[in-house]
Motif scaffolding. Structure first.
Motif, PDB file in Angstrom:
ATOM      1  N   LEU A 116       0.792  -1.225   0.000  1.00  0.00           N
ATOM      2  CA  LEU A 116       0.000   0.000   0.000  1.00  0.00           C
ATOM      3  C   LEU A 116       0.830   1.283   0.000  1.00  0.00           C
ATOM      4  N   LEU A 117       2.143   1.174   0.255  1.00  0.00           N
ATOM      5  CA  LEU A 117       2.980   2.373   0.334  1.00  0.00           C
ATOM      6  C   LEU A 117       3.847   2.553  -0.898  1.00  0.00           C
ATOM      7  N   GLU A 118       4.042   3.803  -1.264  1.00  0.00           N
ATOM      8  CA  GLU A 118       5.068   4.198  -2.236  1.00  0.00           C
ATOM      9  C   GLU A 118       6.191   4.890  -1.464  1.00  0.00           C
ATOM     10  N   PRO A 119       7.426   4.864  -1.980  1.00  0.00           N
ATOM     11  CA  PRO A 119       8.507   5.585  -1.301  1.00  0.00           C
ATOM     12  C   PRO A 119       8.124   7.045  -1.047  1.00  0.00           C
ATOM     13  N   GLY A 120       8.361   7.490   0.173  1.00  0.00           N
ATOM     14  CA  GLY A 120       8.047   8.860   0.549  1.00  0.00           C
ATOM     15  C   GLY A 120       6.698   9.026   1.229  1.00  0.00           C
ATOM     16  N   ASP A 121       5.818   8.024   1.130  1.00  0.00           N
ATOM     17  CA  ASP A 121       4.538   8.106   1.830  1.00  0.00           C
ATOM     18  C   ASP A 121       4.763   8.130   3.341  1.00  0.00           C
ATOM     19  N   GLU A 122       3.970   8.931   4.026  1.00  0.00           N
ATOM     20  CA  GLU A 122       4.053   8.981   5.482  1.00  0.00           C
ATOM     21  C   GLU A 122       3.048   8.027   6.115  1.00  0.00           C
ATOM     22  N   VAL A 123       3.497   7.380   7.185  1.00  0.00           N
ATOM     23  CA  VAL A 123       2.647   6.463   7.957  1.00  0.00           C
ATOM     24  C   VAL A 123       2.604   6.971   9.390  1.00  0.00           C
ATOM     25  N   VAL A 124       1.413   7.292   9.862  1.00  0.00           N
ATOM     26  CA  VAL A 124       1.254   7.715  11.251  1.00  0.00           C
ATOM     27  C   VAL A 124       0.998   6.470  12.095  1.00  0.00           C
ATOM     28  N   ALA A 125       1.851   6.251  13.085  1.00  0.00           N
ATOM     29  CA  ALA A 125       1.737   5.074  13.958  1.00  0.00           C
ATOM     30  C   ALA A 125       1.775   5.515  15.415  1.00  0.00           C
ATOM     31  N   LEU A 126       1.068   4.777  16.249  1.00  0.00           N
ATOM     32  CA  LEU A 126       1.059   5.088  17.674  1.00  0.00           C
ATOM     33  C   LEU A 126       2.346   4.586  18.310  1.00  0.00           C
ATOM     34  N   GLU A 127       2.979   5.455  19.052  1.00  0.00           N
ATOM     35  CA  GLU A 127       4.255   5.154  19.724  1.00  0.00           C
ATOM     36  C   GLU A 127       4.004   5.008  21.226  1.00  0.00           C
ATOM     37  N   PRO A 128       4.525   3.990  21.897  1.00  0.00           N
ATOM     38  CA  PRO A 128       5.438   2.945  21.422  1.00  0.00           C
ATOM     39  C   PRO A 128       4.737   1.964  20.475  1.00  0.00           C
TER      40      PRO A 128
END
Length: 396
Positions: A116-128
């Motif tokens: 689903l991702l192309e290079p440069g796409d941003e992924v927002v993930a919950l940290e930790p």
């Protein structure tokens, strides 16, 4: 044969350069070396249901799954996954076009992000975040954008304003995990409603890791994000047999999503493992059809283990965040006069004969996670009692 010069290009792909041996491998090896009780890696020390083990043996003997199973998964398991989603959550999925079986949830995450991702796409993930998230985003050429869960009133909470602010024109995807490893947070209906509205408003895809769906305690409730308005067509939901049935070595996971999303994820998945776990797929199909009494007893057993370990950790002097889900307890080591979780975990086997995992390795903002340490409670009560007895020495 010529030797490589010191100026030669590094062997490891630069996208993976920051990822060495996983913390789980390091801490499990430390447990073996020191003879310590391993409360670091999240695998049970008991077997899953006997009838499900026998179902796997039966499949092996009957020659079901000993050769390559179908690429999307055996029909029996795909039907069982669809039935589970329908019975439990009222979500209707077509077993033929909207279910994909994977080599555990880890492959499902990798295949989804690679697809689903192309290079440069941003992924927002919950940290930790679970450590494979960062590695898979990197392998796909994406950029991870962490939103930090922070301690508030005895639990780790999501700041919805911070989540909204993290989304930019380059954001392709939200990567969520609820119930959340390592903090034990379970996102509430109100939080999920806001996340769904944000995803629809900004036209984002969402990948949700729901492998601990059956491990929610007290008043917490697991609600799949795909069940919210506008989310079914944009959400890839990931499940797993390992955590629910205590067969982590079988590596049977699955994806449920709309046909176009499943087709995309399958395109990547077929070049990873192609297929896996043939006979075990038939056994997991039977496991998903177990009566509700199994799931209720499993939850009750884990809740008792949670309470045993959480209370013991509190007596040993830790600050304890009692989890609403998963089989992990996050603790704060500052009441013990410590502040560096990584150093603490590396010395704990010698000091107390117990292995834990430092949460800092699950953060981009290492300082946010520095004082937190995770313990697994998916162990036999006598093992947890002995661990608690050993950890008491820290308090005195």
């Amino acid at each position: 044969m010529t030797s490589m010069s010191s100026s030669a290009r590094p062997l490891l792909n630069r996208r993976l350069a920051e990822f060495g041996t996983t913390i789980f491998a390091e801490m499990s090896a430390l447990a073996v070396r020191t003879g310590a009780i391993n409360l670091g890696q999240g695998f049970p020390d008991t077997e899953g249901p006997e009838e499900i083990r026998e179902a796997a043996v039966r499949a092996l003997r009957d020659g079901r799954g000993n050769q390559y199973p179908p690429g999307p998964g055996v029909p029996e398991l795909r039907a069982a996954v669809a039935g589970h989603q329908g019975r439990r959550y009222g979500l209707s999925y077509d077993p033929d076009t909207e279910v994909l079986v994977t080599a555990g949830a880890t492959e499902a995450i990798a295949a989804a992000l690679l697809a689903l991702l192309e290079p440069g796409d941003e992924v927002v993930a919950l940290e930790p975040y679970y450590d494979s998230y960062a590695a898979c985003i990197a392998m796909a050429g994406g950029t991870r954008v962490p939103v930090t869960l922070r301690p508030h009133e005895g639990a780790f909470r999501l700041d919805l304003d911070e989540l909204r602010d993290a989304v930019t024109d380059r954001t392709r995807l939200l990567l969520l995990n609820t119930p959340h490893n390592p903090t034990g947070t379970v996102l509430t209906r109100e939080e999920l409603t806001a996340i769904a509205e944000l995803a629809v408003e900004r036209d984002l895809l969402v990948v949700t890791d729901e492998v601990y769906e059956h491990l929610v305690f007290d008043a917490a409730e697991h609600i799949p994000l795909a069940s919210f308005p506008g989310m079914r067509e944009r959400t890839v939901t990931i499940g797993s047999a390992g955590k629910t049935f205590s067969f982590t070595g079988w590596k049977v996971g699955w994806v449920t999503a709309a046909p176009a999303l499943v087709t995309a994820v399958r395109s990547a998945k077929q070049y990873l493992t192609y297929v896996a776990s043939g006979p075990f797929q038939y056994a997991v199909a039977e496991a998903l059809a177990l009566p509700e009494s199994y799931f209720a007893a499993y939850r009750q057993d884990m809740r008792a283990k949670r309470d045993l370990l959480a209370e013991g950790l509190a007596r040993a002097g830790f600050g304890v965040y009692r989890p609403a889900g998963t089989y992990f307890v996050t603790t704060d080591i500052r009441p013990l006069g410590e502040s560096d979780g990584i150093a603490f975990c590396r010395s704990l086997p010698e000091r107390a004969g117990v292995v834990a995992v430092p949460n800092a390795v699950f953060y981009d903002h290492r300082e946010e996670g520095a004082p937190f340490v995770r313990f697994a409670f998916c162990k036999r009560p006598e093992v947890l009692e002995e661990a608690v007895r050993r950890l008491k020495t820290l308090a005195g």
